[in-house]
Design an enzyme around this catalytic site. Structure first.
Site, mmCIF file in Angstrom:
data_model
loop_
_atom_site.group_PDB
_atom_site.id
_atom_site.type_symbol
_atom_site.label_atom_id
_atom_site.label_comp_id
_atom_site.label_asym_id
_atom_site.label_seq_id
_atom_site.Cartn_x
_atom_site.Cartn_y
_atom_site.Cartn_z
ATOM 1 C CG ASP A 288 -1.732 1.114 1.303
ATOM 2 O OD1 ASP A 288 -1.857 2.224 0.496
ATOM 3 O OD2 ASP A 288 -2.959 0.788 1.714
ATOM 4 N NE ARG B 54 -4.425 3.089 -0.097
ATOM 5 C CZ ARG B 54 -5.517 2.443 0.118
ATOM 6 N NH1 ARG B 54 -6.752 2.763 -0.213
ATOM 7 N NH2 ARG B 54 -5.679 1.497 1.074
#
Length: 256
Positions: free
Chosen positions: A188, A190
Site C-alpha cells: 500500500d 498511499r
C-alpha cells in the site's frame, strides 16, 4: 481566492519499492502486522527535490444525478505545482444548513482512492464502486458531507498499469497482498498528507470517517485530523471479490 498548501514529502508510514535496477528505494507505504518495513539502500531521488505546493485552484457547483434525483455538490480542484498530483473534494450541505453553521458541524467524510476499473467500469473484482455509492448515499443524507477523491491513489497507490499487472498475478492464485509483492510493488503506497491538508483547508480538523481501514484512521490522525467516529462501509461480497475482501480483513485488519 487561491490558497496554497504545503505538501509533506514523507508520511509517518513508510516502506520500500523495488526500482528497475533492483535497488530498494524508499517510498510511502502502509505497514501491516507480519510485514516488517524493508531497509533501504538508497533514498528515492524524489526525496531530494524541493517541496511541492498544493493549490485549491478552482471551485464550482457540480450537480449530479444520484439515485434518480439531482444533488448539488460544491467541487474543489487541487493540484501541485508540477501537476503530478491532482485531487478533488466535493462538499454536500443539507438545505437549511447555513454557511455560518458549517463550522459547528463534524462532517461525514469519505477519503476515496481513485479506481478506474471499479468507479468507471464497475469492476466486480473490488468493492470500490460499491463503497463510493454507499458513501455518496450517506453523505447526501447528512447535514454536511465531504468526499475527497484521489486519482493518484489508484491501486492503493501503485498506479493503473501496476494494478493490472497485480490482477494478472491474482489470476495465478495470489491474493492482493502477495500479488503486489510479486511485481515488486508496495502493499500500500498511499499517503494521506494531502487529504489531511484539504480537510484543514476546508475548515475541518475533526471528522466522522467513512472507512473500514484502520491504517487510514491512523494516517489521518498522524496528520492532525481527529477521527471522532469511524463509520463502517461494508458491502456485500460476490464470487469475484470474496477473496479480495477476506484478504483485507485477514491480512490488512480491515473491519469486515
Amino acid at each position: 481566492m487561491t490558497v496554497t498548501l504545503e505538501k509533506d514529502r514523507l508520511s509517518d508510514v513508510a516502506g520500500a519499492h523495488m526500482s528497475g535496477d533492483g535497488v530498494w528505494d524508499e517510498r510511502q507505504l502502509m505497514t501491516f502486522p507480519g510485514f516488517p518495513r524493508l531497509q533501504t539502500n538508497q533514498q528515492s531521488a524524489s526525496n531530494n527535490t524541493r517541496d511541492e505546493e498544493f493549490v485549491d485552484i478552482a471551485r464550482t457547483m457540480l450537480p449530479i444525478e444520484f439515485q434518480g434525483r439531482e444533488v448539488k455538490l460544491e467541487a474543489h480542484a487541487f493540484e501541485d505545482d508540477t501537476v503530478s498530483f491532482q485531487a478533488m473534494a466535493v462538499v454536500h450541505r443539507a438545505e437549511g444548513v447555513s454557511a455560518a453553521a458549517v463550522s459547528d458541524i463534524v462532517p461525514l467524510v469519505r477519503v476515496h482512492s481513485g479506481c478506474v476499473t471499479g468507479d468507471i467500469f464497475h469492476s466486480l473484482r473490488c468493492d470500490c464502486y460499491a463503497q463510493l455509492q454507499l458513501s455518496l448515499e450517506k453523505i447526501v443524507s447528512s447535514d454536511l458531507g465531504i468526499i475527497i477523491y484521489l486519482p493518484h491513489h489508484e491501486g492503493r497507490g501503485i498506479g493503473l498499469v501496476n494494478k493490472i499487472k497485480a490482477y494478472a498475478e491474482q489470476d495465478r492464485g495470489l491474493d492482493t497482498v502477495d500479488a503486489n509483492v510479486s511485481i515488486g510493488a508496495p502493499i500500500d503506497a498511499r499517503d494521506y498528507a494531502l487529504p489531511a491538508k484539504i480537510l484543514k483547508h476546508l475548515g475541518h480538523d475533526s471528522i466522522r470517517l467513512l472507512s473500514n481501514n484502520p491504517a487510514k484512521v491512523q494516517a489521518l490522525s498522524r496528520h492532525g485530523i481527529r477521527i471522532v467516529q469511524q463509520v463502517e462501509t461494508k458491502t456485500a461480497p460476490s464470487e469475484h471479490n470474496a477473496r479480495y475482501l477476506s484478504t483485507k480483513r485477514d491480512r490488512m485488519d480491515h473491519l469486515l
